[in-house]
Design an enzyme around this catalytic site. Structure first.
Site, PDB file in Angstrom:
ATOM      1  N   THR A 141       0.853  -1.192   0.000  1.00  0.00           N
ATOM      2  CA  THR A 141       0.000   0.000   0.000  1.00  0.00           C
ATOM      3  C   THR A 141       0.889   1.242   0.000  1.00  0.00           C
ATOM      4  O   THR A 141       2.068   1.183   0.346  1.00  0.00           O
ATOM      5  CB  THR A 141      -0.924   0.046   1.226  1.00  0.00           C
ATOM      6  OG1 THR A 141      -0.115   0.021   2.406  1.00  0.00           O
ATOM      7  CG2 THR A 141      -1.895  -1.109   1.239  1.00  0.00           C
ATOM      8  N   GLU A 195       5.659   5.307   0.029  1.00  0.00           N
ATOM      9  CA  GLU A 195       5.630   3.996   0.695  1.00  0.00           C
ATOM     10  C   GLU A 195       6.999   3.830   1.357  1.00  0.00           C
ATOM     11  O   GLU A 195       7.686   4.834   1.551  1.00  0.00           O
ATOM     12  CB  GLU A 195       5.246   2.876  -0.298  1.00  0.00           C
ATOM     13  CG  GLU A 195       6.059   2.838  -1.581  1.00  0.00           C
ATOM     14  CD  GLU A 195       7.301   2.017  -1.470  1.00  0.00           C
ATOM     15  OE1 GLU A 195       7.202   0.794  -1.359  1.00  0.00           O
ATOM     16  OE2 GLU A 195       8.423   2.592  -1.532  1.00  0.00           O
ATOM     17  N   MET A 196       7.381   2.613   1.728  1.00  0.00           N
ATOM     18  CA  MET A 196       8.581   2.526   2.566  1.00  0.00           C
ATOM     19  C   MET A 196       9.596   1.441   2.168  1.00  0.00           C
ATOM     20  O   MET A 196      10.519   1.175   2.944  1.00  0.00           O
ATOM     21  CB  MET A 196       8.162   2.321   4.044  1.00  0.00           C
ATOM     22  CG  MET A 196       7.267   3.439   4.544  1.00  0.00           C
ATOM     23  SD  MET A 196       6.852   3.310   6.285  1.00  0.00           S
ATOM     24  CE  MET A 196       8.395   3.849   7.027  1.00  0.00           C
ATOM     25  N   ASP A 211      -4.374   5.602   1.407  1.00  0.00           N
ATOM     26  CA  ASP A 211      -4.683   6.884   2.045  1.00  0.00           C
ATOM     27  C   ASP A 211      -4.112   8.010   1.182  1.00  0.00           C
ATOM     28  O   ASP A 211      -3.291   7.760   0.302  1.00  0.00           O
ATOM     29  CB  ASP A 211      -4.098   6.955   3.463  1.00  0.00           C
ATOM     30  CG  ASP A 211      -2.609   6.698   3.493  1.00  0.00           C
ATOM     31  OD1 ASP A 211      -2.197   5.545   3.282  1.00  0.00           O
ATOM     32  OD2 ASP A 211      -1.838   7.650   3.696  1.00  0.00           O
TER      33      ASP A 211
HETATM   34  N1  HPA Z   1       3.336   6.732   4.188  1.00  0.00           N
HETATM   35  C1  HPA Z   1       4.205   5.742   4.085  1.00  0.00           C
HETATM   36  N2  HPA Z   1       3.868   4.526   3.746  1.00  0.00           N
HETATM   37  C2  HPA Z   1       2.573   4.291   3.504  1.00  0.00           C
HETATM   38  C3  HPA Z   1       1.620   5.275   3.609  1.00  0.00           C
HETATM   39  C4  HPA Z   1       2.022   6.561   3.965  1.00  0.00           C
HETATM   40  O1  HPA Z   1       1.201   7.472   4.069  1.00  0.00           O
HETATM   41  N3  HPA Z   1       0.413   4.730   3.325  1.00  0.00           N
HETATM   42  C5  HPA Z   1       0.639   3.430   3.051  1.00  0.00           C
HETATM   43  N4  HPA Z   1       1.944   3.162   3.160  1.00  0.00           N
END
Ligand code: HPA
Length: 234
Positions: A90, A179-180, A204
């Protein structure tokens, strides 16, 4: 056997789907794969191998963030010879036109992480996806009536940024979402000469403050999974 996956040689398929959440790996294995067999539970970071339409495929949880995905993807590429890795995750939208539930195919991943700064000694590497896999994913999505957004993302080390406006700099340079993990997956794919793609659903929006309901998350997750499974084996 590797330290963090500790699977038997040959237990992992050439193609692997990579959700961040290990329970999501289990859900994918149980709902989308035939005859799934669990090959790891070290630290509860589950991994399974099964088949999809007769072809062998694995699904491995990666955890959240660059240091965590780095451990699992290093072992998948180095110890298990994985050839194609597709992250299914996500992301938060940072562009008005990227809406919650949209599917994003990440062309490349900018990052604020220290990892590539350490690796490249302050020089900038451009972590990019496999064009071949991206092309396949795009065609598969279009054939399913899904219009994916294709563009760059940001892999951030900070979910809870101290400055809540930090994302606006990346947005000003056209990045679609944050994302990360993507930048590390793409960098390791380059290092080991393997194929990688991040397929992301927008959960989101940092622009509007909206987030998906659990029902919406399930629907867009299913769309993403269908695209990812077919892309994995294309
Ligand atoms: N930030 C970082 N990683 C995410 C986010 C976010 O808002 N939403 C889903 N993964």
């Amino acid at each position: 056997m590797s330290i963090h996956i500790a699977a038997q040689p040959g237990a992992i398929a050439d193609v692997v789907l990579l959700p961040g959440d290990p329970l999501r790996a289990q859900f994918i294995a149980e709902h989308f794969l035939e005859k799934p067999v669990q090959y790891t539970a070290v630290r509860n970071m589950f991994g399974f191998t099964g088949t999809y339409r007769g072809k062998r495929i694995s699904v491995q949880g990666t955890g959240m963030g660059i240091p965590s995905i780095s451990i699992y993807v290093n072992e998948l590429f180095h110890n298990y010879g994985v050839k194609r890795a597709i992250r299914v995750g996500t992301a938060g939208s940072i562009q008005e036109q990227v809406r919650i539930k949209d599917i994003v195919l990440a062309l490349a991943a900018s990052t604020d992480s220290g990892a590539n700064n350490i690796r490249f000694k302050g020089r900038d590497f451009a972590p990019a996806c496999s064009f071949k896999v991206l092309h396949a994913a795009y065609d598969i999505a279009i054939a399913k009536g899904i219009a994916p957004k294709v563009g760059t993302v940001v892999s951030s080390d900070m979910f809870y940024a101290d400055n809540p406006d930090d994302w606006k700099l990346w947005a000003a340079f056209g990045c679609l979402a944050v994302e990360m993990e993507g930048a590390e997956l793409y960098t390791l794919a380059a290092k080991y000469n393997r194929e990688a793609l991040c397929i992301l659903t927008i959960s989101d929006s940092l622009v509007s403050g909206e987030s998906t309901t659990s029902e919406e998350r399930q629907r867009s997750f299913t769309d993403m999974m269908e695209v990812a499974l077919e892309t994995a084996l294309a």
